[in-house]
Design a protein around this motif. Structure first.
Motif, PDB file in Angstrom:
ATOM      1  N   THR A 342       0.864  -1.188   0.000  1.00 49.43           N
ATOM      2  CA  THR A 342       0.000   0.000   0.000  1.00 49.43           C
ATOM      3  C   THR A 342       0.899   1.237   0.000  1.00 49.43           C
ATOM      4  O   THR A 342       2.121   1.125   0.134  1.00 49.43           O
ATOM      5  N   GLU A 343       0.259   2.388  -0.171  1.00 47.39           N
ATOM      6  CA  GLU A 343       1.028   3.639  -0.128  1.00 47.39           C
ATOM      7  C   GLU A 343       1.803   3.744   1.183  1.00 47.39           C
ATOM      8  O   GLU A 343       2.994   4.094   1.191  1.00 47.39           O
ATOM      9  N   ALA A 369       3.529   9.276  -1.062  1.00 41.91           N
ATOM     10  CA  ALA A 369       3.502   8.022  -1.818  1.00 41.91           C
ATOM     11  C   ALA A 369       2.097   7.942  -2.378  1.00 41.91           C
ATOM     12  O   ALA A 369       1.135   7.782  -1.628  1.00 41.91           O
ATOM     13  N   TYR A 371      -0.710   6.742  -5.365  1.00 46.10           N
ATOM     14  CA  TYR A 371      -1.094   5.817  -6.433  1.00 46.10           C
ATOM     15  C   TYR A 371      -2.187   6.471  -7.283  1.00 46.10           C
ATOM     16  O   TYR A 371      -3.156   7.017  -6.742  1.00 46.10           O
ATOM     17  N   ASN A 372      -2.006   6.430  -8.571  1.00 47.04           N
ATOM     18  CA  ASN A 372      -3.000   6.937  -9.531  1.00 47.04           C
ATOM     19  C   ASN A 372      -3.562   8.309  -9.170  1.00 47.04           C
ATOM     20  O   ASN A 372      -2.804   9.278  -9.113  1.00 47.04           O
ATOM     21  N   ALA A 375      -1.935  10.828  -6.978  1.00 44.86           N
ATOM     22  CA  ALA A 375      -0.775  11.554  -7.497  1.00 44.86           C
ATOM     23  C   ALA A 375      -1.174  12.876  -8.150  1.00 44.86           C
ATOM     24  O   ALA A 375      -0.328  13.732  -8.422  1.00 44.86           O
ATOM     25  N   ILE A 390      -1.596  -0.849  -3.899  1.00 47.73           N
ATOM     26  CA  ILE A 390      -1.097  -0.511  -5.225  1.00 47.73           C
ATOM     27  C   ILE A 390      -1.257  -1.718  -6.132  1.00 47.73           C
ATOM     28  O   ILE A 390      -0.812  -2.824  -5.801  1.00 47.73           O
ATOM     29  N   PHE A 396       2.700   5.297  -9.998  1.00 47.71           N
ATOM     30  CA  PHE A 396       3.028   5.498  -8.580  1.00 47.71           C
ATOM     31  C   PHE A 396       4.025   6.647  -8.482  1.00 47.71           C
ATOM     32  O   PHE A 396       5.101   6.603  -9.090  1.00 47.71           O
ATOM     33  N   LEU A 398       6.357   9.055  -6.060  1.00 49.56           N
ATOM     34  CA  LEU A 398       7.020   9.002  -4.758  1.00 49.56           C
ATOM     35  C   LEU A 398       7.885  10.249  -4.585  1.00 49.56           C
ATOM     36  O   LEU A 398       8.875  10.432  -5.290  1.00 49.56           O
ATOM     37  N   THR A 414       8.271   9.245 -10.660  1.00 42.07           N
ATOM     38  CA  THR A 414       6.995   8.607 -10.943  1.00 42.07           C
ATOM     39  C   THR A 414       7.279   7.415 -11.844  1.00 42.07           C
ATOM     40  O   THR A 414       8.005   7.554 -12.837  1.00 42.07           O
ATOM     41  N   LEU A 417       3.224   1.214 -13.693  1.00 46.57           N
ATOM     42  CA  LEU A 417       3.085  -0.189 -13.281  1.00 46.57           C
ATOM     43  C   LEU A 417       2.669  -1.040 -14.469  1.00 46.57           C
ATOM     44  O   LEU A 417       3.215  -2.096 -14.723  1.00 46.57           O
ATOM     45  N   TYR A 518      -4.304  10.942 -12.562  1.00 43.40           N
ATOM     46  CA  TYR A 518      -2.911  10.683 -12.183  1.00 43.40           C
ATOM     47  C   TYR A 518      -2.124  11.984 -12.141  1.00 43.40           C
ATOM     48  O   TYR A 518      -2.633  13.059 -12.529  1.00 43.40           O
TER      49      TYR A 518
END
Lengths: 602, 602
Positions: A342-343, A369, A371-372, A375, A390, A396, A398, A414, A417, A518
């Protein structure tokens, strides 16, 4: 349902306001040093309202209780303020005192508005005074209504301060004090008041543990021609340090005496202070016959320019940080789809990889952190309520940093995935062009940050895209991750006169956000450096020092011009060469692959 | 030899200073409207010192007489001040009151410094007051020592003012006054003081002939909610115009009564004024109980944004100006080597070609006609003492503009006479890239001029080159050729808050100067215009409107990227199509050749 713990606290504050004849109370999110981060002891707004964001202002009247915050916190605030008795007021422009406009419109003649004068800057006090005087209202700066009500208030941390050796600071305390005094004399100042704790840390070569993300001891200082008065909790200064300080003419005084010492400064003398980091209470303490010169503090200007030791140290730190990040992204890629990530668990794992590195002391800010669609929120920080697992597709982002004795880091990558679609690749690459184009600029000495920022934006603008935040901020040397006076942003933020100088450490972080979908951001740090003299004068450039691969899967190579492509491939080669020897063979091979040259399809 | 006419005038001024107990006298180069151009009546410094440059400040004490001016005038001032008794003091930063620093250092406690308060701005008065008060000196703002001494002073011109019809202004007087009042009410202002003559001209749709290069009647105005008080020389207002003005609620008052009317403004009211164009005398006339709001004037903001009539008119004017320039350059090319052409004779010939054009009223500024090394001086204007014959080799830079009822023009072209060498072509093309890159920018609504300026500089910077002036200025609509509030320059000049708005007319003039050799500058005007809405908001662009070929002989095509080359070729096609029908066959053929597409050598 408005009978929550927060609405009860609100009722008690109102009762106290009534007793003290206060018609409106302002509660800022600050401590007496007015920095970005505050210790739990000063998180008054969280205690009062339940809102946990880092920046907000509360205003309470008999019939209204509002919390002003900026767009990054709108959703969170709506949620956390439910049943609190407080309502969200959306800031139009972040970090501006729009609550003052509200007060000016609502307040009545003869009313009293109160605020704890330790927690607002002299600059904001002036705005507030002007607004209230035009409305015929009075200002009370001595209203601490929270202390009597806040039971079980977290105490200030009691960790001891420690000395930062010259092998990290690159300049001893005596030399720094001497340089500050020379500049004071040039500026005709008898005293320099330091209220920002990082200024004090830099000057005295000490660090502390009062804050989670910055190695600061909350303290004040006053520099004069023969002494440095240092106001700090004496229990936190180990006796050997006290002796050391003594030797350099630094006199330790109780933290709470700063205001009283200021009020006894010599008549006819000149005091240098910064109205944005000096509290209203300290500003008001200055005797009338002391002349105040308002300027960015001398240590703020000096510490922005890193010395050769700091530069050398940060380059080593960057390699360590790069190893931690490489290990993290390797682990991340191998783990997604195999275990639950997970984040929040990813953030924890990243911190663990940094912990393995020498001289790491902690994160330099709360890890983003995302996700999608998370962000797409530039300042998103996951917590239990927002954390998501995630998945095998999507992106993703970060954005994280570390505190090391040798320096402070801040990096965003970034990664994709699944297989990114055309628009994602185009978006990522247009923002990356900004990161690269700014990194490649050559400019004459005397240029200011706001003059070159458009280079980070142009590729996005050409395509009708835009991001709503600044592009670059200064970074401390094992100090605050956000540091002035330089910025690469609008001339409306930051100090207009500050030019870019060799040795400045600055972030480079253009971005693109698609709400609900995103966000992409590639952030490096660079040093400003000399780039030769020509017939037309001295020129400067940037040297990128962050060492971490950029996800080639997201790059649309046809959007890069030849210079950008060359920069990217050379950067990737630099990253690999700097990190390869510290990586185990498997990860090394993986990084080799991640950093292979991107080629044009002919 | 210090016994010149000027040293005798200096002696007489000093005698008067002594009589009036003035220790230091400041003489500015200004008139009571503080604009860029002044009528001969107000060219005090030329009369006093012999220096004929447009901008300077003189300071006289018992033992010293100095003239402060900026680098463009250093050589000329050295020359003209010989034996005058005045010495040149070189300004480090142009257009700054560095003489105040000098005074602050030299002046003694109890001294009196005097200046004619009509000729300095309220803003500069404040700086002066602060400096003198810190030195313990007094300021006398009522010292006109020149009028009693200046015999045969040129009178003010007595030409009549005239109405600018709505077919040129695009908006009638009543509508403009209404819009200004609406804005005043939004800004909580009861009065708007207008001191800049072009503001008054714009508001009242009139023009005058008091200045050589700008069609202005020197006048003031005060707008209130029910009247416009118009302060002008009544002899210059034809009776029908007076009747017309009357109908719109505009009351004509004697020019000299403005100060007295200001001193009687109603207590408790709010007056809007700009401290940079309001003289110290008028500022001081404001009663204490009138609240002053300091802001760029409303007409300054309004007139910067051209309406659709003004835009349409300027496009027609640009075609006329382009025809005049095309004929000029054709004549120039045919004449060099056959007849004697000098910088001055070429300037005269250019003006003659403009005179042939409809609705042309005169030059909008002194023509910069510069051969070879003269072109390295950004503000060079030839006179009898500097004029040179133009030979068969080298380069010729021509920066000129015209005043037409339909608009004001400002254009620079540089052409080569012989075959340019590699460095010349490279220099020319790098500066031209700046002109093109700025013209091509797309940017979000809300962007300020200083944010995009680097696009005009980047190609030069990449090659270690630099120019020391701003890149773009606003241009009036049959008003001043330099107009605010927008600029494309440093954030330190101009108004920080002014955003670029559709309808603004702006110059685009990057350059390169090689001291002692040559200079290149290609200057176009463009309108700011809408460029569509995207998911990320409203975007703007620039539409270049200047119509004149750019010398292809000076272009190094390998330095242009594909977008720049396309822009250039499309621009040249636009120029040819716009002008061809108005040219005789021979010149048309010549222009066709000058505007043929530039192609890459494969």
């Amino acid at each position: 349902m408005a009978n929550s713990i927060y609405s009860r606290r609100l009722a008690r504050v109102r009762a106290l306001m009534k007793k003290k004849r206060i018609d409106a109370l302002i509660v800022p999110s600050a401590d007496p040093h007015l920095g970005e981060y505050v210790p739990d002891h000063w998180r008054i707004i969280r205690w009062l309202t339940g809102f946990s964001g880092s920046t907000a202002t509360v205003v309470i009247t008999g019939g209204f209780a509002g919390l002003w915050t900026d767009s990054r916190y709108f959703i969170q605030a709506e949620d956390q303020l439910k049943n609190s008795g407080f309502q969200l007021v959306k800031l139009r422009v972040p970090h501006t005192p729009e609550h003052i406009d509200w007060l000016q419109a609502k307040i009545k003649k003869g009313n009293t508005v109160a605020v704890d004068g330790r927690l607002i800057s002299a600059g904001n006090m002036r705005l507030l005074e002007a607004a209230l005087s035009s409305a015929g209202a009075k200002l009370n700066l001595k209203a601490d209504l929270i202390t009597p009500l806040w039971q079980e208030r977290p105490p200030m941390p009691d960790d001891k301060a420690y000395t930062l050796p010259v092998r990290f600071s690159g300049e001893n305390r005596a030399s720094k004090i001497k340089r500050v005094r020379a500049k004071m004399s040039e500026m005709h100042a008898d005293y320099q008041l330091l209220t920002a704790a990082d200024d004090v840390m830099w000057l005295l070569n000490i660090r502390g543990k009062d804050l989670r993300y910055s190695p600061l001891l909350l303290s004040f200082a006053i520099v004069s021609s023969d002494q440095v008065l240092f106001f700090a909790d004496e229990d936190k200064i180990p006796p050997p340090m006290k002796a050391e300080l003594d030797k350099d003419g630094v006199v330790l005084l109780p933290y709470d005496t700063v205001s009283s010492v200021i009020s006894h400064l010599e008549e006819g003398s000149t005091l240098l202070l910064s109205p944005s980091t000096t509290s209203a209470v300290l500003y008001r303490a200055v005797p009338k016959k002391v002349k105040i010169t308002e300027e960015v503090s001398i240590p703020t200007r000096f510490k922005a320019i890193k010395n050769s030791t700091e530069i050398k140290n940060l380059r080593q730190v960057m390699a360590r940080d790069g190893i931690a990040l490489t290990k993290f992204f390797y682990w991340f890629e191998k783990s997604i789809g195999r275990e639950t990530v997970t984040e929040l668990s990813a953030s924890a794992r990243l911190e663990a990889f940094r912990q393995e590195q020498e001289e790491f002391t902690g994160a330099s800010f709360a890890t983003i952190a995302a996700y999608n669609e998370h962000a797409a929120l530039p300042h998103y920080v996951p917590d239990e309520s927002t954390d998501v697992q995630i998945g095998k597709t999507g992106i993703f982002l970060l954005d994280s940093g570390g505190q090391y004795f040798g320096g402070t880091t801040d990096i965003t990558r970034t990664i994709t995935l699944g297989k990114p679609d055309r628009r994602m690749k185009s978006d990522f690459t247009l923002a990356l062009k900004g990161t690269i184009d700014l990194a490649m600029v050559r400019f004459p000495y005397g240029t200011r940050g706001y003059q070159i920022e458009v280079l980070a934006r142009k590729a996005l603008w050409d395509n009708g895209l835009h991001y709503g935040h600044g592009t670059g901020h200064g970074v401390g040397s094992f100090l605050n991750v956000h540091e002035g006076p330089q910025t690469i942003g609008s001339a409306l933020s930051g100090d207009l006169k500050t030019i870019l100088e060799p040795g400045m450490l600055i972030s480079d972080e253009p971005a693109i956000y698609r709400q609900g979908e995103y966000g992409f951001r590639t952030e490096n740090l660079f040093f400003c450096a000399d780039d030769g003299e020509t017939d037309h004068g001295r020129f400067l450039k940037f040297d990128t020092v962050t060492l971490c691969y950029i996800d080639r899967e997201l790059i649309e190579v046809s959007l890069l011009d030849d210079r950008e492509l060359k920069w990217l491939n050379e950067y990737h080669e630099t990253v690999f060469r700097a990190l390869e020897d510290s990586l185990e063979p498997e990860i090394r091979k993986w990084l080799r692959d991640k950093t292979m040259p991107v080629k044009r399809i002919k």
